[in-house]
Design an enzyme around this catalytic site. Structure first.
Site, short mmCIF file in Angstrom:
data_model
loop_
_atom_site.label_atom_id
_atom_site.label_comp_id
_atom_site.label_asym_id
_atom_site.label_seq_id
_atom_site.Cartn_x
_atom_site.Cartn_y
_atom_site.Cartn_z
N GLU A 148 0.85 -1.09 0.00
CA GLU A 148 0.24 -0.07 -0.02
C GLU A 148 0.90 1.24 0.06
O GLU A 148 2.29 1.31 0.34
CB GLU A 148 -1.14 0.07 1.29
CG GLU A 148 -1.90 -1.18 1.25
CD GLU A 148 -2.66 -1.07 2.43
OE1 GLU A 148 -3.72 -2.01 2.33
OE2 GLU A 148 -2.61 -0.38 3.39
N GLU A 186 -1.36 -9.95 -6.28
CA GLU A 186 -1.51 -10.74 -7.80
C GLU A 186 -0.70 -10.13 -8.69
O GLU A 186 0.23 -10.51 -9.56
CB GLU A 186 -2.90 -10.92 -8.16
CG GLU A 186 -4.05 -11.59 -7.23
CD GLU A 186 -4.72 -10.58 -6.39
OE1 GLU A 186 -3.90 -9.92 -5.69
OE2 GLU A 186 -5.77 -10.79 -6.15
#
Length: 147
Positions: free
Chosen positions: A54, A65
């Site tokens: 993040e 992913e």
């Protein structure tokens, strides 16, 4: 109840899930507190992991992913057999829309969703998560039609 990888029959899939669960511990998620780990299996048996990272500028965040895909591609791999995605939700979480589009770029392969806090595992495919996807073939078809 913690998930046990013995619930997954194929040894390669169990190993993939183990890698995703282990990777999830390295997620950098100070804002959402939502760790995600991914493990991507190439057709020749190599595993690349990724985690969500993040950023205070939310648009700078990268999902697990895509992190795994970028790592594999950076190392010269683009043919994939499966991806395992681990979260702490009781019901396994599916990839976000952007991740689905990035996954389908590399074809239709198995997707194994797993919860680290329950015994739930969902196995599907990239195409099941993104029916009617815009793929590289879509571009090829357009080029053929315009010639």
């Amino acid at each position: 109840m913690k998930i046990t990888v013995q619930q997954i029959a194929e040894p390669a899939e169990r190993q993939l899930v183990e890698h995703a669960l282990k990777a999830m511990k390295n997620a950098y998620c100070p804002y959402s507190k939502f760790p995600v780990g991914a493990a991507l299996l190439t057709k020749d048996g190599r595993i690349f992991t990724g985690v969500n990272v993040e950023n205070a500028s939310y648009g700078g965040t990268i999902c697990a992913e895509r992190s795994a895909i970028v790592s594999a591609v950076s190392n010269g791999y683009t043919d994939f057999k499966a991806i395992a995605i681990a979260t702490e939700l009781e019901d396994p979480a599916t990839p976000c829309g952007l991740c689905r589009q990035v996954l389908v770029e590399f074809g239709n392969f198995d997707v194994i969703l797993v919860s680290s806090t329950s015994n739930k595992v969902v196995k599907s495919s990239v195409r099941d998560f993104l029916p009617g996807a815009f793929t590289p073939k879509s571009l090829d078809d357009h080029i053929i039609q315009t010639q």
